[in-house]
Write a protein that holds these residues in place. Sequence first.
Motif, PDB file in Angstrom:
ATOM      1  N   ARG A  74       0.905  -1.417   0.018  1.00 12.51           N
ATOM      2  CA  ARG A  74       0.063   0.023   0.104  1.00 12.51           C
ATOM      3  C   ARG A  74       0.697   1.443  -0.163  1.00 12.51           C
ATOM      4  O   ARG A  74       0.529   2.196  -0.624  1.00 12.51           O
ATOM      5  CB  ARG A  74      -0.807  -0.053   1.139  1.00 12.51           C
ATOM      6  N   GLN A  75       1.766   1.237   0.765  1.00 15.45           N
ATOM      7  CA  GLN A  75       2.911   2.443   0.801  1.00 15.45           C
ATOM      8  C   GLN A  75       3.530   2.759  -0.524  1.00 15.45           C
ATOM      9  O   GLN A  75       3.590   3.899  -0.631  1.00 15.45           O
ATOM     10  CB  GLN A  75       4.045   1.945   1.787  1.00 15.45           C
ATOM     11  N   TYR A  76       3.393   1.938  -1.492  1.00 18.98           N
ATOM     12  CA  TYR A  76       4.036   2.193  -2.786  1.00 18.98           C
ATOM     13  C   TYR A  76       2.798   2.130  -3.859  1.00 18.98           C
ATOM     14  O   TYR A  76       3.218   2.067  -5.117  1.00 18.98           O
ATOM     15  CB  TYR A  76       5.096   1.318  -3.153  1.00 18.98           C
ATOM     16  N   GLY A  77       1.635   2.322  -3.296  1.00 18.73           N
ATOM     17  CA  GLY A  77       0.578   2.600  -4.279  1.00 18.73           C
ATOM     18  C   GLY A  77      -0.131   1.177  -4.839  1.00 18.73           C
ATOM     19  O   GLY A  77      -0.938   1.152  -5.765  1.00 18.73           O
ATOM     20  N   LEU A  78       0.420  -0.033  -4.501  1.00 21.30           N
ATOM     21  CA  LEU A  78      -0.042  -1.334  -4.991  1.00 21.30           C
ATOM     22  C   LEU A  78      -1.380  -2.027  -4.145  1.00 21.30           C
ATOM     23  O   LEU A  78      -1.200  -3.065  -3.478  1.00 21.30           O
ATOM     24  CB  LEU A  78       1.139  -2.243  -4.599  1.00 21.30           C
ATOM     25  N   ARG A  79      -2.232  -1.000  -4.091  1.00 22.91           N
ATOM     26  CA  ARG A  79      -3.391  -1.552  -3.338  1.00 22.91           C
ATOM     27  C   ARG A  79      -4.147  -2.660  -3.550  1.00 22.91           C
ATOM     28  O   ARG A  79      -4.663  -3.479  -2.749  1.00 22.91           O
ATOM     29  CB  ARG A  79      -4.208   0.010  -3.321  1.00 22.91           C
ATOM     30  N   ASN A  80      -4.518  -2.926  -5.080  1.00 27.92           N
ATOM     31  CA  ASN A  80      -4.997  -4.110  -5.346  1.00 27.92           C
ATOM     32  C   ASN A  80      -4.173  -5.390  -5.199  1.00 27.92           C
ATOM     33  O   ASN A  80      -4.778  -6.499  -4.661  1.00 27.92           O
ATOM     34  CB  ASN A  80      -5.083  -4.270  -6.758  1.00 27.92           C
ATOM     35  N   GLU A  81      -2.845  -5.339  -5.013  1.00 25.95           N
ATOM     36  CA  GLU A  81      -2.104  -6.551  -4.595  1.00 25.95           C
ATOM     37  C   GLU A  81      -2.074  -6.553  -3.134  1.00 25.95           C
ATOM     38  O   GLU A  81      -2.146  -7.724  -2.529  1.00 25.95           O
ATOM     39  CB  GLU A  81      -0.587  -6.342  -4.928  1.00 25.95           C
ATOM     40  N   ALA A  82      -2.126  -5.529  -2.468  1.00 24.25           N
ATOM     41  CA  ALA A  82      -2.639  -5.469  -0.914  1.00 24.25           C
ATOM     42  C   ALA A  82      -3.874  -6.127  -0.499  1.00 24.25           C
ATOM     43  O   ALA A  82      -3.843  -6.870   0.510  1.00 24.25           O
ATOM     44  CB  ALA A  82      -2.440  -3.908  -0.156  1.00 24.25           C
ATOM     45  N   VAL A  83      -4.868  -5.832  -1.051  1.00 26.25           N
ATOM     46  CA  VAL A  83      -6.239  -6.331  -1.057  1.00 26.25           C
ATOM     47  C   VAL A  83      -6.178  -7.689  -1.076  1.00 26.25           C
ATOM     48  O   VAL A  83      -6.763  -8.572  -0.296  1.00 26.25           O
ATOM     49  CB  VAL A  83      -7.207  -6.036  -1.962  1.00 26.25           C
ATOM     50  N   LEU A  84      -5.736  -8.596  -2.157  1.00 28.56           N
ATOM     51  CA  LEU A  84      -5.453 -10.004  -2.410  1.00 28.56           C
ATOM     52  C   LEU A  84      -4.718 -10.439  -0.990  1.00 28.56           C
ATOM     53  O   LEU A  84      -5.200 -11.747  -0.664  1.00 28.56           O
ATOM     54  CB  LEU A  84      -4.763 -10.155  -3.492  1.00 28.56           C
ATOM     55  N   VAL A  85      -3.605  -9.963  -0.623  1.00 32.37           N
ATOM     56  CA  VAL A  85      -2.886 -10.539   0.646  1.00 32.37           C
ATOM     57  C   VAL A  85      -3.800 -10.493   1.974  1.00 32.37           C
ATOM     58  O   VAL A  85      -3.811 -11.420   2.534  1.00 32.37           O
ATOM     59  CB  VAL A  85      -1.536  -9.603   0.919  1.00 32.37           C
ATOM     60  N   LEU A  86      -4.628  -9.340   1.962  1.00 35.65           N
ATOM     61  CA  LEU A  86      -5.463  -9.118   3.183  1.00 35.65           C
ATOM     62  C   LEU A  86      -6.487 -10.119   2.956  1.00 35.65           C
ATOM     63  O   LEU A  86      -6.934 -10.729   4.192  1.00 35.65           O
ATOM     64  CB  LEU A  86      -5.856  -7.880   3.441  1.00 35.65           C
ATOM     65  N   LYS A  87      -7.167 -10.539   2.057  1.00 35.01           N
ATOM     66  CA  LYS A  87      -8.164 -11.345   1.959  1.00 35.01           C
ATOM     67  C   LYS A  87      -7.684 -12.760   2.537  1.00 35.01           C
ATOM     68  O   LYS A  87      -8.409 -13.340   2.908  1.00 35.01           O
ATOM     69  CB  LYS A  87      -8.774 -11.569   0.593  1.00 35.01           C
ATOM     70  N   LYS A  88      -6.573 -13.294   1.962  1.00 36.13           N
ATOM     71  CA  LYS A  88      -6.114 -14.667   2.553  1.00 36.13           C
ATOM     72  C   LYS A  88      -5.921 -14.451   4.128  1.00 36.13           C
ATOM     73  O   LYS A  88      -6.129 -15.481   4.845  1.00 36.13           O
ATOM     74  CB  LYS A  88      -4.693 -14.788   1.753  1.00 36.13           C
ATOM     75  N   ALA A  89      -5.531 -13.480   4.715  1.00 31.87           N
ATOM     76  CA  ALA A  89      -5.156 -13.046   6.308  1.00 31.87           C
ATOM     77  C   ALA A  89      -6.648 -13.060   6.678  1.00 31.87           C
ATOM     78  O   ALA A  89      -6.842 -13.910   7.934  1.00 31.87           O
ATOM     79  CB  ALA A  89      -4.381 -11.864   6.490  1.00 31.87           C
ATOM     80  N   ASP A  90      -7.574 -12.660   6.278  1.00 32.20           N
ATOM     81  CA  ASP A  90      -8.931 -12.639   6.551  1.00 32.20           C
ATOM     82  C   ASP A  90      -9.471 -14.016   6.917  1.00 32.20           C
ATOM     83  O   ASP A  90     -10.277 -14.405   7.987  1.00 32.20           O
ATOM     84  CB  ASP A  90      -9.829 -11.698   5.900  1.00 32.20           C
ATOM     85  N   SER A  91      -9.209 -14.772   5.780  1.00 30.29           N
ATOM     86  CA  SER A  91      -9.554 -16.329   5.958  1.00 30.29           C
ATOM     87  C   SER A  91      -9.010 -17.133   7.093  1.00 30.29           C
ATOM     88  O   SER A  91      -9.527 -17.803   7.751  1.00 30.29           O
ATOM     89  CB  SER A  91      -9.261 -17.027   4.556  1.00 30.29           C
ATOM     90  N   LEU A  92      -7.532 -16.736   7.603  1.00 29.09           N
ATOM     91  CA  LEU A  92      -6.959 -17.292   8.398  1.00 29.09           C
ATOM     92  C   LEU A  92      -7.653 -16.795   9.833  1.00 29.09           C
ATOM     93  O   LEU A  92      -7.885 -17.668  10.917  1.00 29.09           O
ATOM     94  CB  LEU A  92      -5.283 -16.986   8.694  1.00 29.09           C
ATOM     95  N   ALA A  93      -8.037 -15.538   9.894  1.00 23.68           N
ATOM     96  CA  ALA A  93      -8.596 -14.875  11.174  1.00 23.68           C
ATOM     97  C   ALA A  93     -10.062 -15.595  11.415  1.00 23.68           C
ATOM     98  O   ALA A  93     -10.270 -15.797  12.448  1.00 23.68           O
ATOM     99  CB  ALA A  93      -8.816 -13.530  11.068  1.00 23.68           C
ATOM    100  N   ALA A  94     -10.571 -15.927  10.385  1.00 25.33           N
ATOM    101  CA  ALA A  94     -12.120 -16.411  10.450  1.00 25.33           C
ATOM    102  C   ALA A  94     -11.986 -17.774  10.867  1.00 25.33           C
ATOM    103  O   ALA A  94     -12.574 -18.254  11.628  1.00 25.33           O
ATOM    104  CB  ALA A  94     -12.616 -16.229   9.063  1.00 25.33           C
ATOM    105  N   ALA A  95     -10.822 -18.542  10.163  1.00 27.22           N
ATOM    106  CA  ALA A  95     -10.701 -19.983  10.822  1.00 27.22           C
ATOM    107  C   ALA A  95     -10.388 -20.050  12.232  1.00 27.22           C
ATOM    108  O   ALA A  95     -10.771 -21.224  12.976  1.00 27.22           O
ATOM    109  CB  ALA A  95      -9.653 -20.531  10.088  1.00 27.22           C
ATOM    110  N   ASP A  96      -9.682 -19.043  12.668  1.00 22.28           N
ATOM    111  CA  ASP A  96      -9.234 -19.084  14.314  1.00 22.28           C
ATOM    112  C   ASP A  96     -10.295 -18.352  15.192  1.00 22.28           C
ATOM    113  O   ASP A  96      -9.877 -18.390  16.400  1.00 22.28           O
ATOM    114  CB  ASP A  96      -7.796 -18.238  14.414  1.00 22.28           C
ATOM    115  N   ARG A  97     -11.338 -17.879  14.536  1.00 24.81           N
ATOM    116  CA  ARG A  97     -12.245 -17.014  15.185  1.00 24.81           C
ATOM    117  C   ARG A  97     -11.400 -15.670  16.037  1.00 24.81           C
ATOM    118  O   ARG A  97     -11.875 -15.673  17.340  1.00 24.81           O
ATOM    119  CB  ARG A  97     -13.163 -17.961  16.062  1.00 24.81           C
ATOM    120  N   ASN A  98     -10.479 -15.423  15.471  1.00 24.43           N
ATOM    121  CA  ASN A  98      -9.772 -14.370  15.959  1.00 24.43           C
ATOM    122  C   ASN A  98     -10.311 -12.872  15.729  1.00 24.43           C
ATOM    123  O   ASN A  98     -10.033 -12.396  14.639  1.00 24.43           O
ATOM    124  CB  ASN A  98      -8.176 -14.622  15.623  1.00 24.43           C
TER     125      ASN A  98
END
Length: 510
Positions: A74-98
């Motif tokens: 995000r710091q270097y303007g690659l927001r779409n790529e950042a979104v893809l990374v965060l979506k994978k992280a969100d699936s981990l958080a959901a799996a752990d109910r974190n």
Amino acid sequence: MHLRSILLSVLLFIFCRYNYAQNSKYDKLFAETAQVLLSSNPKKALSNTDYLYKISLNNTERMKASMLKATLLRQYGLRNEAVLVLKKADSLAAADRNYFQQARINGFLSTLHRENEIFSIGKIYLNKAVQASKKIKDAGERYKFQGNLSQEIAYYEMEKFSYSKAIAQLKDGNLLFKKAGAAIDVNFQTAVNDELIGKNFLALKSADSALFYYERGRKSLAASQSAESPLKGFILNGLGNVYFKKGDRNQALSYYIQAEKIADQSNFFTLKQEVYSALMDFYKETDNRKYITYNEMNLKLHKDEEKSRKIIADDLIKTLRKDHIKTRSQYKKSAIIMASVFVAIVVLTIAFFTYRRRQDHKNFKSLIMSKANAKKDAALKREYSKEYMSEATENSILNSLRESEKAQFYLNSEVSLTTLAAELGINHRYLSYVINKNTEKDFAGYISELRINYIVERLRNDPSFLKYKISYLADLCGFSSHSRFTTTFKKITGTSPVDFIKDLEQKHNA
């Protein structure tokens, strides 16, 4: 608004407290990447985030590495790529109910979509963050995060020029920060909010109220653990704007000079931008020569920053592409091994059933008949579902599909009908039916048209894209190969990518 975004990136997404197993190698590398390499060596930092993910001992560490990677992109303007990374992280958080991590990740996704001006999707993630934050058990952490969410909500109000509503959200945030207590540096967080409240009051042309909050913010910052933060420069610049609006030019210039000194020492781009712009407005009325000087400084600042960001962003994209090719190669090797095992299993299975058929032909025939009947029943059920799908269900699926299009899901080269259906929570046969009915295309044709339309729009609206190689454009919009991209591009537009780019270059040069 850029200041708050950058501060939140650092404070919320990197240095928040985590509860995870001891991993000294991980901790040391993470600290070095976040505190040094993030700004000094982005390419190395990107490589480190992938390695951090690899050596993580649990999902919490994986999410932490993902958040750091998204912050860098995000710091270097690659927001779409950042979104893809965060979506994978969100699936981990959901799996752990974190819920704490779910709240942070979705808050970050809200920020990224807001910065991309996709406000409807951003608000969806913001709402998910709010709902997750309510389930955080630790009261201090809950109040801290809800205070930061109030600030994110304020940004949405400022986008609509609803400055009074933004101020109300920021005041609520200050109350939540005070409830958080020892979980945060309350003085610093309230100083951030007070500086932003002052800016909103200036937008409402209420100089006295703005002065009150800027002064309060200055006192809070002085009492915080980060008294010499670049935030001090923003507050001083705000005070200069207040006194300039009140007609006290001497006092205004005094604050501007102090703010400029901090901007030069910290080399903070956003602070420099605000101070130079303020001095331009000031000298426009008092000294034309200095006005021209600061105007030139401001233009050079933007030009240098844009050039630097573009160079780094291009380098990061190349690194991401190499990693993707390496991952794809590893996947192919694994696929070959799995295919070999599968063939062996099939051969053994055929041999087994052949033997069984010789032993008991009658039972085998009965089994085949029952399977055939089962397939017919399943086919009838599928047709029944398609034929009798309610209009409400179809519209719901279509709306979900349109929202995903806005989020540009099709740029992911790994997307398939099954993965998209799973992400939307929809039966994949229903999704296929809706796509066929509303676009008159199968899933592959539908995805290809979205990707080509995306790259055509970028080529027409951003001249820098005309300089990229065809293979890079293909990878950028999700195609797995140069040749497939070229064939699909010509099929949809009626011309090859090379000819299309030459035509656009001639138009630009005309």
